[in-house]
Design an enzyme around this catalytic site. Structure first.
Site, mmCIF file in Angstrom:
data_model
loop_
_atom_site.group_PDB
_atom_site.id
_atom_site.type_symbol
_atom_site.label_atom_id
_atom_site.label_comp_id
_atom_site.label_asym_id
_atom_site.label_seq_id
_atom_site.Cartn_x
_atom_site.Cartn_y
_atom_site.Cartn_z
ATOM 1 N N ASP A 1 129.147 55.938 53.290
ATOM 2 C CA ASP A 1 128.261 56.767 54.112
ATOM 3 C C ASP A 1 128.575 56.680 55.599
ATOM 4 O OD1 ASP A 1 127.322 54.156 54.173
ATOM 5 O OD2 ASP A 1 125.269 54.649 53.595
ATOM 6 N N ASN A 2 128.864 55.469 56.069
ATOM 7 C CA ASN A 2 129.231 55.271 57.476
ATOM 8 C C ASN A 2 130.100 54.019 57.561
ATOM 9 O OD1 ASN A 2 125.993 54.461 57.224
ATOM 10 N ND2 ASN A 2 127.308 52.822 58.026
ATOM 11 N N ASP B 1 128.527 51.629 50.734
ATOM 12 C CA ASP B 1 127.525 51.631 51.792
ATOM 13 C C ASP B 1 128.004 50.774 52.960
ATOM 14 O OD1 ASP B 1 125.073 51.305 53.257
ATOM 15 O OD2 ASP B 1 124.011 51.841 51.433
ATOM 16 N N ASP B 2 128.210 51.392 54.112
ATOM 17 C CA ASP B 2 128.659 50.654 55.306
ATOM 18 C C ASP B 2 130.092 50.128 55.186
ATOM 19 O OD1 ASP B 2 126.096 50.953 56.316
ATOM 20 O OD2 ASP B 2 125.613 48.811 56.375
ATOM 21 N N CYS C 1 122.963 55.201 57.371
ATOM 22 C CA CYS C 1 122.878 55.561 55.952
ATOM 23 C C CYS C 1 122.215 56.894 55.649
ATOM 24 C CB CYS C 1 122.134 54.483 55.177
ATOM 25 S SG CYS C 1 122.754 52.827 55.454
#
Ligand SMILES: *[C@@H]1O[C@H](CO)[C@@H](O)[C@H](O)[C@H]1NC(C)=O
Ligand SMILES: *[C@@H]1O[C@H](CO)[C@@H](O)[C@H](O)[C@H]1NC(C)=O
Ligand SMILES: *[C@@H]1O[C@H](CO)[C@@H](O)[C@H](O)[C@H]1NC(C)=O
Ligand SMILES: *[C@@H]1O[C@H](CO)[C@@H](O)[C@H](O)[C@H]1NC(C)=O
Ligand SMILES: *[C@@H]1O[C@H](CO)[C@@H](O)[C@H](O)[C@H]1NC(C)=O
Length: 605
Positions: A332-333, A45-46, A81
């Site tokens: 996700d990003n 995540d991130d 997200c």
């Protein structure tokens, strides 16, 4: 050195192991797991690519980078997200899911359900094709202790989800297993719980004997979101606060000297970017020190993920299914810290935010191989279906990524060059220096942003990298434009759009000529779906003689693009969601040809 074996790997497992010698394909197959490959998908995540976090993950290196293929130009299309995860699981751009935010009314799990995607996403299709599906960790934002069964996410054989408002609380998480009630894990470390649950699900998957798809989605290195007060705010709901990510105790002293890479775009002397970024003050030394601390906390929080990765590979090997399992690793990003004077966060279109890791290991995939073909999260659902021999779908906005070296080399830099980047809403830093960015939790149902620092963070952009060019072009809802020649300006510091009439060139072409092509491409991409997104030049050149920016730059098309300049991407106003009235010129497509009022393009341009 292998990390601690906290799992009892060889619990009582029925004898389902495939021969470990690579000859299983020739043998009379005894069970489905040897017949059809499995997938383990690890989704962080991130996680950045540009702050070098992968360099701090030795097990990711040993098991994935050294043994698999690294896609260095992999992108998310909406850098936050929930929209990005919705894209990843549906194979559709955010303008086609209309999930453009982390919470209602423009996004979040309730919007995913409302828009019909709980019946139309990857786990459902995998199950229909005979796969068992397992998931642990974070699925979507606004998937909460209140709505987890209203309805439950469809398509999972077994699942154990993190739930809001505790999803991002590293030391006080709540999980919810299959049909059970949510359970609080106060005081335990989130990633270690995810790791244990992943092992349990893997054990079940192997025991079930069917081919499987297991997703493991730890929250690291996302910031920590915790409850500030028991009451206060609207409806006496708890206020939530942001802090730097929290590491496992055993990792808290690592990397004392690590700092955010001091690239040209790090806290620059002069403002860079456009729109609200131009107002950002240069960061003080105190702010920089805090941001370096934030960076170290991210690296530390990723150590438990790195151990999780190691233990998954150990388990796959012990079960005898490593040779028949694809392992994907992505995020996700991306994330920025200090570039363009930004506080820690995402949601921008710059390279730090959109370029994310993608590493793939598995049968037939080259080891220690790196490719720069352009791929995006819209491609992942088609890629999984394709790899598992399941028919793909016409309405995917992406295409299956070639994963074997020969196939990668065959497409290299030809038809894979564009990313349609889009965003709607606000941006807020996640450190303590963007203090106005805070949340409260409405009936534990969603996180609501009560005050944001940067509104009007709505834009459409193209990231395009092909033969001789490497470009980012954006149009904001304020109708500001940015154009960066990333071959010479990788940090996106010198916006060339204001000097469009000068003699500056990109790849030998005048800027105005490049922009005329990109304006048309962006107009196609902003409302594309299915094949139009996959082959956008075909909408402009139905004869199929133009497949890349390079083709479109041919002199014979100068007049055509000159005329098309009359209609290009332009916003009416800034809005926080995908509201067509705000978005200016918009054309429907009829198959591949652009139409307006029922007339094909050549009758109205
Ligand atoms: C990976 O390839 C690089 C060269 O491209 C080489 O230096 C390195 O030793 C290789 N690593 C492994 C584990 O094979
Ligand atoms: C953890 O969350 C629970 C709610 O599930 C709350 O009652 C408790 O105070 C929290 N503990 C800490 C240490 O934040
Ligand atoms: C571009 O224009 C500048 C002045 O505007 C001039 O100094 C320079 O020589 C020109 N370069 C080329 C390649 O024509
Ligand atoms: C945001 O956009 C709206 C509408 O386009 C405009 O009225 C407003 O002034 C903008 N706000 C800021 C902070 O730029
Ligand atoms: C997207 O959802 C919002 C909120 O429900 C709605 O106002 C908007 O019209 C939708 N956009 C499209 C293109 O359907």
């Amino acid at each position: 050195m292998r990390t601690l074996h906290i799992y009892s790997l060889l619990a009582v497992i029925p004898v389902f192991a495939c021969p470990n010698n690579g000859q299983y394909q020739q043998q009379a197959l005894k069970n489905a797991q040897c017949d059809r490959p499995n997938v383990v998908f690890i989704l962080t995540d991130d996680q950045d690519t540009h702050l070098n976090s992968l360099d701090y993950m030795p097990h990711v290196k040993n098991h994935l980078l050294d043994q698999g293929t690294h896609f260095t130009k992999h992108y998310c299309t909406t850098a936050v997200c929930c929209p990005s995860r919705a894209t990843l699981w549906t194979g559709k751009q955010s303008h086609n899911t209309n999930i453009t935010d982390v919470s209602p009314p423009y996004g979040g799990y309730p919007k995913f359900v409302e828009n019909g995607f709980n019946e139309k996403y990857l786990p459902v299709w995998l199950q229909q094709a005979g796969y068992n599906t397992y998931y642990t960790g974070k699925l979507f934002n606004a998937h909460s202790v209140n709505n987890y069964d209203d309805p439950a996410p469809a398509g999972f054989t077994n699942s154990d989800f993190l739930l809001d408002p505790f999803t991002y609380n590293y030391l006080n998480s709540t999980f919810q297993r299959k049909d059970e009630q949510p359970k609080s894990y106060e005081g335990r470390y989130s990633t270690d719980i995810v790791a244990q649950k992943a092992q349990d699900l893997l054990h079940d998957a192997v025991a079930d004997g069917e081919p499987f798809f297991l997703t493991i989605a730890p929250i690291a290195p996302h910031g920590n979101i915790y409850m500030k007060e028991k009451s206060g705010g609207v409806g006496k709901e708890p206020m939530l606060g942001h802090s730097a990510p929290v590491s496992a105790k055993r990792h808290e002293h690592l990397f004392q000297d690590a700092k955010v890479p001091r690239t040209e775009n790090f806290n620059p002397e002069v403002p860079s970017g456009a729109n609200w970024l131009l107002e950002l003050p240069q960061q003080t030394q105190e702010n920089i020190d805090y941001n370096d601390h934030y960076h170290r906390q991210r690296l530390r929080s990723l150590q438990a993920v790195d151990e999780l990765v190691d233990n998954i590979f150990i388990a796959l090997e012990d079960y005898g299914i490593l040779e028949n399992t694809y392992v994907f690793y992505s995020s996700d990003n991306g994330f920025h810290i200090g570039q363009h004077r930004l506080q820690p966060g995402k949601s921008c279109g710059y390279e730090e935010d959109i370029n994310v890791p993608l590493i793939v290991r598995g049968p037939g995939i080259a080891a220690n191989y790196t490719t720069d073909i352009v791929t995006t999260h819209t491609d992942l659902a088609p890629t999984f279906l394709n790899l598992l021999g399941i028919p793909t779908r016409d309405d995917f906005d992406g295409t299956a990524i070639p994963v074997e070296r020969e196939d990668i080399e065959a497409v290299a830099q030809r038809k894979r060059e564009h990313v349609a980047v889009e965003y709607w809403g606000y941006a807020g830093g996640e450190g303590i220096f963007d203090s106005k960015f805070s949340f409260h939790s409405i009936e534990y149902h969603r996180l609501m942003v009560i005050e944001t620092l940067h509104e009007n963070n709505t834009y459409k952009a193209i990231r395009i990298a092909g033969a001789g060019y490497n470009i980012y072009y954006s149009i904001w809802c304020t109708n500001e434009h940015e154009l960066y020649d990333m071959s010479v300006d990788p940090g996106q510091m010198h916006n060339l759009f204001p000097v469009i009439s000068s003699n500056v060139s990109i790849a030998g072409y005048p800027l105005s000529k490049i922009v005329s092509r990109l304006d048309s491409l962006l107009l196609v991409l902003k409302s594309c779906s299915g094949e139009v997104c996959r082959e956008p030049w075909k909408s402009l050149h139905p004869a199929g003689d133009v497949e890349t920016l390079q083709d479109a730059l041919a002199e014979e098309y100068d007049e055509f693009y000159g005329r098309r300049q009359a209609t290009r991407v332009e916003f009416e106003y800034c809005w926080n969601g995908y509201v067509p009235e705000a978005e200016g010129p918009m054309w429907e497509t009829d198959g591949l040809a652009f139409v307006k009022d029922g007339l094909p393009w050549y009758d109205w341009v």
